[in-house]
Design an enzyme around this catalytic site. Structure first.
Site, PDB file in Angstrom:
ATOM      1  N   ASP A   1      -4.321  -2.534   7.267  1.00 46.71           N
ATOM      2  CA  ASP A   1      -5.765  -2.603   7.003  1.00 46.71           C
ATOM      3  C   ASP A   1      -6.452  -3.477   8.046  1.00 46.71           C
ATOM      4  OD1 ASP A   1      -5.658  -1.368   4.169  1.00 46.71           O
ATOM      5  OD2 ASP A   1      -4.242  -3.034   4.005  1.00 46.71           O
TER       6      ASP A   1
ATOM      7  N   ASP B   1      -6.156   1.798   7.764  1.00 52.69           N
ATOM      8  CA  ASP B   1      -7.523   1.759   7.225  1.00 52.69           C
ATOM      9  C   ASP B   1      -8.375   0.886   8.131  1.00 52.69           C
ATOM     10  OD1 ASP B   1      -6.860   3.274   5.016  1.00 52.69           O
ATOM     11  OD2 ASP B   1      -6.622   1.563   3.667  1.00 52.69           O
TER      12      ASP B   1
ATOM     13  N   ASP C   1       0.426   0.479   4.448  1.00 54.81           N
ATOM     14  CA  ASP C   1      -0.509   0.829   5.525  1.00 54.81           C
ATOM     15  C   ASP C   1      -0.860  -0.447   6.285  1.00 54.81           C
ATOM     16  OD1 ASP C   1      -2.158  -0.666   3.894  1.00 54.81           O
ATOM     17  OD2 ASP C   1      -3.674   0.869   3.634  1.00 54.81           O
TER      18      ASP C   1
HETATM   19  P1  ATP Z   1       0.035  -2.552   0.795  1.00 50.95           P
HETATM   20  O1  ATP Z   1       0.967  -3.485   1.466  1.00 50.95           O
HETATM   21  O2  ATP Z   1       0.723  -1.628  -0.149  1.00 50.95           O
HETATM   22  O3  ATP Z   1      -0.845  -1.803   1.742  1.00 50.95           O
HETATM   23  P2  ATP Z   1      -2.369  -3.940   0.108  1.00 50.95           P
HETATM   24  O4  ATP Z   1      -2.609  -5.124  -0.741  1.00 50.95           O
HETATM   25  O5  ATP Z   1      -2.684  -4.048   1.547  1.00 50.95           O
HETATM   26  O6  ATP Z   1      -0.869  -3.476  -0.135  1.00 50.95           O
HETATM   27  P3  ATP Z   1      -4.244  -1.714   0.034  1.00 50.95           P
HETATM   28  O7  ATP Z   1      -4.240  -0.536  -0.881  1.00 50.95           O
HETATM   29  O8  ATP Z   1      -4.030  -1.442   1.465  1.00 50.95           O
HETATM   30  O9  ATP Z   1      -3.170  -2.737  -0.559  1.00 50.95           O
HETATM   31  O10 ATP Z   1      -5.628  -2.426  -0.190  1.00 50.95           O
HETATM   32  C1  ATP Z   1      -5.967  -3.692   0.330  1.00 50.95           C
HETATM   33  C2  ATP Z   1      -7.175  -4.245  -0.390  1.00 50.95           C
HETATM   34  O11 ATP Z   1      -8.329  -3.497  -0.034  1.00 50.95           O
HETATM   35  C3  ATP Z   1      -7.045  -4.151  -1.907  1.00 50.95           C
HETATM   36  O12 ATP Z   1      -6.990  -5.441  -2.441  1.00 50.95           O
HETATM   37  C4  ATP Z   1      -8.272  -3.446  -2.414  1.00 50.95           C
HETATM   38  O13 ATP Z   1      -8.991  -4.274  -3.292  1.00 50.95           O
HETATM   39  C5  ATP Z   1      -9.090  -3.171  -1.173  1.00 50.95           C
HETATM   40  N1  ATP Z   1      -9.397  -1.742  -1.093  1.00 50.95           N
HETATM   41  C6  ATP Z   1      -8.510  -0.746  -0.902  1.00 50.95           C
HETATM   42  N2  ATP Z   1      -9.122   0.441  -0.863  1.00 50.95           N
HETATM   43  C7  ATP Z   1     -10.437   0.201  -1.024  1.00 50.95           C
HETATM   44  C8  ATP Z   1     -11.618   1.005  -1.049  1.00 50.95           C
HETATM   45  N3  ATP Z   1     -11.565   2.324  -0.897  1.00 50.95           N
HETATM   46  N4  ATP Z   1     -12.801   0.379  -1.216  1.00 50.95           N
HETATM   47  C9  ATP Z   1     -12.869  -0.939  -1.356  1.00 50.95           C
HETATM   48  N5  ATP Z   1     -11.806  -1.754  -1.324  1.00 50.95           N
HETATM   49  C10 ATP Z   1     -10.613  -1.205  -1.171  1.00 50.95           C
HETATM   50 MN    MN Z   2      -2.620  -2.350   2.820  1.00 46.99          MN
HETATM   51 MN    MN Z   3      -5.297   0.084   2.636  1.00 48.71          MN
END
Ligand code: ATP
Ligand code: MN
Ligand code: MN
Length: 369
Positions: free
Chosen positions: A207, A295, A205
């Site tokens: 963020d 997100d 995703d």
């Molecule tokens: P990817 O490349 O798969 O998206 P990512 O490290 O960006 O990997 P995400 O699941 O998007 O993973 O999450 C990013 C960060 O945001 C994570 O480290 C997590 O701790 C934090 N996070 C994700 N969801 C939530 C939530 N609902 N509430 C608080 N923190 C969150």
């Molecule tokens: Mn992510």
């Molecule tokens: Mn995310």
């Protein structure tokens, strides 16, 4: 180009926040195995074993050399008899029977498939598995199931969402989100966080942390941005979680507890013409866009550094940062603040937070634990 041998140069901390972990992984053959086993134990709700394999995987990811024999493991933190046995098996035979078994296991494969649907968690995946469902087609065809709005979108855009987001695509989405925010507040700060901030080339995703220089000005911004994206016809799905943030709240000890900021889990329609490497690309069905998971998190400015640090990940890094604060410093850290016995420690930047914790600052690219 991972140097051989040279194992015992200094000790390696049990905390990921005291290790530099870049995307260069010299021990992928072991960490891939550990990641599968950690997931297997997660699916079986065995938290202890799951954590043990996640920690072991994370330690190996931080090494600048490849494990070549059993002696290379001497002095490494977070490795117990269980994880060491898997390493030994891989050193000897090139793979692990336990991992092969898990990868062939019907329950593991099905739960992994079902939880890959946006909106489907472990509980739902298990329920479907127990009903005898094994494929997406069977799930879609089962008229007795009641899907949430999120799951409906997850199934509808499944193929797009499962194909990972590239950095190019993330940048294009970033421009759209930034333009929409700046329309309503020219001073709005819009930052890509998560895996892309850590330097990953692909993610599941995109963020974003969105805020305004003046505390309180961020209130109402998300709604305006969402109406703008709706007007542009590119908001395929969204779910807004209202803020339940209270400045006086003491940081929670629970990791993975949702934070209290206003946020939005969305799916955006990204036109391929907006992605420089994919210009005028169409797939076989003539579809010239891709659904992308986004997100959006909207903290007030005084929490910005904590929110940015908390959403930059990796999950293991965040877990260990909180554990370190708690166990070693008797402080409480979460996405909103840092609490030291009786007072909140304020921070303008991530550097401030590392300094409060007595930790050497780690660049996001070194937080790929
Ligand atoms: P990817 O490349 O798969 O998206 P990512 O490290 O960006 O990997 P995400 O699941 O998007 O993973 O999450 C990013 C960060 O945001 C994570 O480290 C997590 O701790 C934090 N996070 C994700 N969801 C939530 C939530 N609902 N509430 C608080 N923190 C969150
Ligand atoms: Mn992510
Ligand atoms: Mn995310």
């Amino acid at each position: 180009n991972c140097s051989a041998g040279l194992g015992s140069s200094g000790t390696i901390s049990q905390y990921a926040c005291q290790r530099k972990t870049t995307l260069k992984n010299c021990n992928k053959i072991f960490t891939d195995a550990f990641d599968v086993l950690a997931e297997h134990f997660e699916f079986n709700e065995n938290k202890g074993h799951c954590l043990a394999f996640m920690r072991a995987s994370s330690v190996l990811k931080s090494l600048s050399y490849t494990i070549r024999n059993y002696r290379d493991l001497e002095g490494l933190a977070c490795l117990g008899p269980q994880t060491k046995a898997v390493i030994q098996e891989i050193l000897e035979y090139g793979n692990s029977l336990k991992v092969q078994d898990v990868l062939m296991d019907e329950r593991y494969k099905t739960i992994k498939l079902f939880t890959s649907i946006f909106g489907v968690g472990l509980k739902t995946a298990e329920k479907w598995y127990r009903k005898g469902l094994r494929s997406l087609d069977e799930v879609k065809a089962d008229t007795s199931l009641r899907f949430t709005k999120m799951q409906k979108a997850g199934l509808l855009y499944y193929d797009d969402i499962i194909s990972s987001v590239s950095w190019e695509e993330a940048k294009a989405v970033g421009q759209i989100v930034k333009d929409a925010c700046r329309r309503f507040d020219p001073d709005a700060a819009v930052v890509i966080t998560g895996g892309f901030r850590r330097g990953k080339e692909f993610g599941h995703d995109v963020d974003f942390i969105i805020t305004t220089p003046e505390n309180g000005k961020e209130v109402g911004l998300l709604q305006k941005v969402l109406s703008e994206l709706t007007y542009q016809g590119i908001l395929l799905y969204y779910d807004v979680i209202d803020s339940t943030f209270d400045n006086a709240q003491i940081p929670s000890k629970m990791f993975e507890a949702m934070d209290h900021f206003e946020k939005c889990f969305a799916i955006l329609k990204l036109k391929k013409e907006l992605v420089s490497s994919k210009q005028s690309e169409k797939d076989i069905n003539g579809k010239d866009w891709k659904a992308i998971r986004v997100d959006l998190v909207i903290p007030p400015m005084n929490c910005y550094a904590f929110a940015l640090l908390g959403w930059s990940g990796s999950r293991q890094f965040e877990r260990d940062l909180r554990r370190y604060a708690n166990v070693e410093k008797k402080m409480l850290l979460d996405n909103h603040g840092l609490y030291d016995k009786t007072t909140f420690l304020s921070a303008k930047t991530e550097e401030d937070i590392f300094a409060h914790l007595g930790l050497e600052y780690l660049d996001p690219s070194e937080r790929n634990a």
